[in-house]
Design a protein around this motif. Structure first.
Motif, PDB file in Angstrom:
ATOM      1  N   VAL A  10     -18.766  -8.370  93.251  1.00  0.00           N
ATOM      2  CA  VAL A  10     -18.604  -8.561  94.762  1.00  0.00           C
ATOM      3  C   VAL A  10     -17.233  -8.508  95.386  1.00  0.00           C
ATOM      4  CG1 VAL A  10     -19.273 -10.085  96.716  1.00  0.00           C
ATOM      5  CG2 VAL A  10     -20.794  -9.681  94.863  1.00  0.00           C
ATOM      6  N   LYS A  33     -22.281  -6.872  98.708  1.00  0.00           N
ATOM      7  CA  LYS A  33     -23.243  -7.246  97.781  1.00  0.00           C
ATOM      8  C   LYS A  33     -24.065  -6.129  97.298  1.00  0.00           C
ATOM      9  CE  LYS A  33     -23.694 -11.922  99.024  1.00  0.00           C
ATOM     10  NZ  LYS A  33     -24.521 -13.210  99.599  1.00  0.00           N
ATOM     11  N   ILE A  35     -25.826 -12.238  92.226  1.00  0.00           N
ATOM     12  CA  ILE A  35     -25.287 -11.408  93.696  1.00  0.00           C
ATOM     13  C   ILE A  35     -26.260 -11.445  94.591  1.00  0.00           C
ATOM     14  CG2 ILE A  35     -25.083  -9.129  94.488  1.00  0.00           C
ATOM     15  CD1 ILE A  35     -23.968  -8.474  91.663  1.00  0.00           C
TER      16      ILE A  35
END
Length: 71
Positions: A11, A32, A68
């Motif tokens: 990320v 993301k 994530i």
């Protein structure tokens, strides 16, 4: 590297590459999305040669994906 650490790393790589005119929240959401695309590509590319090794890789990357999504 733990799945959480790998998720954060992915990320952050994308976050730092996204255009600076976006708000931080927009950058984070886009980062993301990019990281999830990368993880999906990795999961889809796992070739089953050694079933145990493939399962371990698949499990690891699925955990990264969850980190994530939840982060």
């Amino acid at each position: 590297m733990t799945p959480k650490e790998k998720a954060d790393q992915l990320v952050n790589v994308y976050y730092n590459s996204i255009m600076s005119f976006l708000t931080n929240n927009m950058k984070l959401e886009n980062a993301k999305k990019c990281a999830l695309i990368a993880v999906d590509e990795i999961i889809n590319s796992i070739v089953i040669i050694d079933l145990t090794a493939a399962e371990n890789q698949f499990t690891y990357w699925e955990q990264v994906k969850k980190e994530i999504e939840n982060g």
